[in-house]
Design a protein around this motif. Structure first.
Motif, PDB file in Angstrom:
ATOM      1  N   GLN A   1      -2.605   6.691  -5.407  1.00  0.00           N
ATOM      2  CA  GLN A   1      -1.387   7.241  -5.672  1.00  0.00           C
ATOM      3  C   GLN A   1       0.005   7.881  -6.205  1.00  0.00           C
ATOM      4  O   GLN A   1       0.565   8.236  -6.585  1.00  0.00           O
ATOM      5  CB  GLN A   1      -0.589   6.093  -4.044  1.00  0.00           C
ATOM      6  CG  GLN A   1      -1.861   5.933  -3.264  1.00  0.00           C
ATOM      7  CD  GLN A   1      -1.874   7.269  -1.824  1.00  0.00           C
ATOM      8  OE1 GLN A   1      -0.366   7.748  -2.100  1.00  0.00           O
ATOM      9  NE2 GLN A   1      -2.223   7.325  -1.800  1.00  0.00           N
ATOM     10  N   ALA A   2      -0.243   6.842  -7.193  1.00  0.00           N
ATOM     11  CA  ALA A   2       0.660   7.345  -8.976  1.00  0.00           C
ATOM     12  C   ALA A   2       0.105   8.110  -9.623  1.00  0.00           C
ATOM     13  O   ALA A   2       1.021   9.180  -9.246  1.00  0.00           O
ATOM     14  CB  ALA A   2       0.283   5.993  -9.199  1.00  0.00           C
TER      15      ALA A   2
ATOM     16  N   ALA B   1      12.168   2.769  -1.878  1.00  0.00           N
ATOM     17  CA  ALA B   1      13.323   2.790  -2.103  1.00  0.00           C
ATOM     18  C   ALA B   1      13.146   1.235  -1.764  1.00  0.00           C
ATOM     19  O   ALA B   1      14.580   1.391  -2.058  1.00  0.00           O
ATOM     20  CB  ALA B   1      12.416   2.646   0.470  1.00  0.00           C
ATOM     21  N   HIS B   2      12.867   0.790  -2.906  1.00  0.00           N
ATOM     22  CA  HIS B   2      13.563  -0.763  -3.221  1.00  0.00           C
ATOM     23  C   HIS B   2      13.674  -0.405  -4.623  1.00  0.00           C
ATOM     24  O   HIS B   2      13.055  -2.006  -4.531  1.00  0.00           O
ATOM     25  CB  HIS B   2      12.253  -1.696  -2.940  1.00  0.00           C
ATOM     26  CG  HIS B   2      12.658  -2.095  -1.268  1.00  0.00           C
ATOM     27  ND1 HIS B   2      11.848  -1.542   0.546  1.00  0.00           N
ATOM     28  CD2 HIS B   2      12.735  -3.360  -0.380  1.00  0.00           C
ATOM     29  CE1 HIS B   2      12.346  -1.788   1.063  1.00  0.00           C
ATOM     30  NE2 HIS B   2      13.356  -3.023   1.111  1.00  0.00           N
ATOM     31  N   GLY B   3      13.634   0.152  -5.283  1.00  0.00           N
ATOM     32  CA  GLY B   3      13.882   0.146  -6.507  1.00  0.00           C
ATOM     33  C   GLY B   3      12.794   0.224  -7.538  1.00  0.00           C
ATOM     34  O   GLY B   3      13.058   0.721  -8.566  1.00  0.00           O
TER      35      GLY B   3
ATOM     36  N   MET C   1       0.706  -1.401  -0.111  1.00  0.00           N
ATOM     37  CA  MET C   1      -0.227  -0.341   0.148  1.00  0.00           C
ATOM     38  C   MET C   1       0.694   1.810   0.049  1.00  0.00           C
ATOM     39  O   MET C   1       0.337   2.108   0.011  1.00  0.00           O
ATOM     40  CB  MET C   1      -0.879   0.006   1.244  1.00  0.00           C
ATOM     41  CG  MET C   1      -1.661  -1.294   1.200  1.00  0.00           C
ATOM     42  SD  MET C   1      -3.259  -1.283   0.396  1.00  0.00           S
ATOM     43  CE  MET C   1      -4.249  -0.223   0.625  1.00  0.00           C
ATOM     44  N   SER C   2       2.141   1.072  -0.094  1.00  0.00           N
ATOM     45  CA  SER C   2       2.852   2.074   0.030  1.00  0.00           C
ATOM     46  C   SER C   2       3.907   2.337  -0.939  1.00  0.00           C
ATOM     47  O   SER C   2       4.867   2.062  -0.927  1.00  0.00           O
ATOM     48  CB  SER C   2       3.940   1.814   1.300  1.00  0.00           C
ATOM     49  OG  SER C   2       5.200   3.110   1.289  1.00  0.00           O
ATOM     50  N   LEU C   3       3.599   3.713  -1.920  1.00  0.00           N
ATOM     51  CA  LEU C   3       4.417   4.221  -2.640  1.00  0.00           C
ATOM     52  C   LEU C   3       5.864   4.160  -2.744  1.00  0.00           C
ATOM     53  O   LEU C   3       7.097   4.640  -3.061  1.00  0.00           O
ATOM     54  CB  LEU C   3       4.104   5.169  -3.946  1.00  0.00           C
ATOM     55  CG  LEU C   3       3.973   6.117  -4.614  1.00  0.00           C
ATOM     56  CD1 LEU C   3       5.052   4.644  -5.676  1.00  0.00           C
ATOM     57  CD2 LEU C   3       3.856   7.308  -5.101  1.00  0.00           C
TER      58      LEU C   3
END
Length: 607
Positions: A340-341, A224-226, A217-219
């Motif tokens: 979100q995007a 943060a992971h690429g 659920m987190s953009l």
């Protein structure tokens, strides 16, 4: 339902459900109050006809709010969209999740397909029906595969209302399934998507490396992971550069057809007709397939990013994500990810400040296996029955809305991310010369650790089953799902590549691997496959419409007879199977005989 002389009116709830989607009617022709509008004028007719593609969302709106689609509700929706009622009725009755007859507001779908059947779905259905009894306010429906094969047997409860509520019970017990149907909000929370990935957290993963690691659920966690590194790389390369990388990587479609992705993208991008469209086929309905669901639930932003890259490369500014109606959690995750995007500038009029506009719209399927075929999917989005089109013209020339369209499934698209981050040559070094990159396999059935496994092309069937913990007394393995073929327990050295399985006389398909031990009654399994194809045939072409029925009838007779009589029916099966394979319009009819044929020839199913 009388479509010519009916005078039924929509209820206030039905009208509200349609108006929530389409907005209030502007004229009496669309159903507005006659005291406020003049029937001499037909305003907005052309605009309404241009919204024919909202027919399927409109049917969903009514079905979600009420639980079924009445004559009055259908008539009101037809007025709003100026669609002939007979055509709308044909669409509404095409999908298994809709009903045009009164039924309770709560429907409990219990999967009775291959993995669930082997796990006791028949006894589960009987137990649920006995517990609920008559007048329970719950309709129990036996369902084809729900895409929850790693947690078989499975059930999905849908309770109509505003809002509609859903609950999944898997692995289902009678108690848990009844609780999901009677009180969806109180049902136990569904396990995290990572529970379907036995390799979760491994450093060797490329496609599944974020599942179970990031918060879906987190953009910010995704970035943060690429996340969005590949899209920035795409903007540096330009559209032609992206297509060149995808072509050089050797990526082929992961849905089963294995068509070179770079060639498809190039063919679409080079079309002078505009606009171009991108369609993501997330309607994985092949029994035994659940890999796309796990990606969408566990790493939804990866799909949003991959679709943006594909659209940029092919010159598309609008993308449609066609999602299985049986995937409520994936729907929720993707709606959130897209919103979100869009809010953060990764979708919209100016993606990442690069002057490129792109947005995604989700369209829900409603229970039709045939809509996994690309042209049937286009018809479904456009508001018609999901029947395949004849080719040519091919979708790259005339696809969705008659415009050049590139269509890929979820797994194919997310492969684009590692291609751009590691480079085409590094990606092509994974796997074999003809089958490059990693592949996702959906393993279920008689194994200790069912789930999604990511392996490089070239690993053997035995190596995959060893990872999954195959049980003793293995009798057969079904590759490719209901449209695939069986192999024997002594054929586990088959390399899992498109060319390797083809040379072995079987198919890799979408990556389904279902193991069956000797406790599973093979004739009953084959009969379930035949029932599946009979139910899912769209009925458009005679070879498939008639052939699937004849195949099921012959298998019923074989189960009841032996000797010469059974031999006659096996000969008939071969004749019908050849006719379906040679003359059916689409892959459904062309592959409907594959599993039965392989069971007879390789397993000696009826000896």
């Amino acid at each position: 339902m009388d479509l010519h002389f009916g005078d039924s009116k929509p209820t206030d709830d039905e009208r509200a459900a349609v108006d929530a989607l389409l907005g209030p009617p502007e004229s009496s022709w669309e159903g507005a109050d006659r005291s406020d509008a003049d029937l001499r004028w037909a305003r907005g007719g052309r605009e309404a006809r241009d919204r024919r593609d909202l027919l399927l969302p409109g049917l969903h709106a009514i079905n979600d709010r009420i639980g079924w689609i009445s004559e009055g509700a259908l008539d009101y929706l037809c007025r709003r969209l100026t669609v002939p009622p007979a055509e709308a009725y044909g669409v509404a009755t095409f999908y298994a999740m809709f009903s045009v007859k009164p039924r309770p507001a709560t429907v409990l779908h219990v999967c009775t397909d291959l993995a669930c059947a082997a796990a006791g779905a028949g006894e589960l259905c009987a137990g649920i029906e006995a517990r609920l009894g008559l007048g329970s306010g719950v309709s129990v429906e036996r369902s084809p595969c729900l895409g929850l094969c790693e947690r078989a047997p499975a059930a999905l409860a849908i309770k109509a209302g505003d809002p509609v509520r859903t609950a999944v019970s898997a692995p289902a017990t009678v108690h848990d399934a009844v609780l999901a149907a009677s009180a969806p909000d109180s049902a136990p929370e569904e396990p995290a998507a990572a529970m379907a990935v036995p390799q979760a957290g491994s450093d060797d993963l490329a496609l599944l490396r974020r599942v179970g690691v990031v918060d879906p659920m987190s953009l910010d966690d995704y970035r943060a992971h690429g996340g969005y590194t590949a899209l920035r790389r795409a903007f540096e390369l330009g559209p032609a550069g992206v297509i060149r990388e995808v072509t050089d990587s050797g990526l082929v479609g992961r849905g089963g057809a294995a068509f070179p992705t770079g060639r498809k993208w190039q063919a679409t991008a080079s079309q002078p007709d505009h606009p171009h469209y991108l369609v993501c086929n997330a309607d994985e309905s092949e029994p035994g397939t659940f890999k796309d669901r796990v990606i969408m639930e566990g790493d939804p932003y990866a799909l949003v990013e991959a679709m943006t890259i594909a659209a940029y490369a092919t010159g598309a500014h609008k993308g449609y994500l066609y999602l299985r109606g049986e995937y409520p959690r994936a729907l929720h995750r993707l709606e959130h990810a897209i919103a979100q995007a869009r809010a953060r500038g990764f979708l919209g009029e100016d993606v990442l400040g690069q002057g490129y506009a792109f947005d995604i719209e989700i369209r829900r399927g409603a229970g039709a296996y045939i809509c996994g075929e690309e042209t049937a999917l286009f018809n479904s989005i456009e508001g018609y029955r999901g029947e395949p089109r004849s080719k040519p013209p091919f979708p790259v020339e005339k696809g969705l809305f008659g415009k050049p369209t590139v269509e890929n499934n979820v797994e194919t698209l997310v492969n684009v991310l590692p291609i751009l981050t590691m480079g085409a040559s590094a990606y092509a070094a994974i796997g074999t010369a003809k089958s490059t990159g990693p592949k996702l396999f959906c393993v279920s059935g008689s194994v200790a650790r069912p789930g999604i496994y990511e392996l490089p092309f070239g690993a053997t069937l035995g190596e995959l089953l060893e990872l999954a913990g195959v049980r003793d007394r293995l009798r057969a393995v079904l590759l490719g799902g209901a449209a695939g073929g069986f192999v024997r327990a002594d054929e586990l050295d088959i390399p899992l590549t498109f060319e390797g399985t083809r040379e072995a006389g079987t198919t890799l398909g979408s990556g389904v691997v279902m193991a069956f031990d000797d406790t599973v009654p093979l004739p009953r399994l084959l009969l379930r496959i035949a029932e599946f194809f009979r139910d899912e045939s769209c009925g458009q072409c005679v070879p498939c419409r008639v052939g699937t029925v004849r195949q099921e009838e012959a298998l019923h007779r074989i189960a009841e007879r032996t000797g010469a009589a059974a031999a006659d029916d096996i000969a008939l099966l071969r004749e019908v199977g050849r006719a379906m394979r040679d003359a059916s319009i689409c892959g459904l009819g062309q592959t409907a005989w594959n599993a039965v044929e392989s069971a007879i020839d390789r397993l000696g199913a009826y000896e």
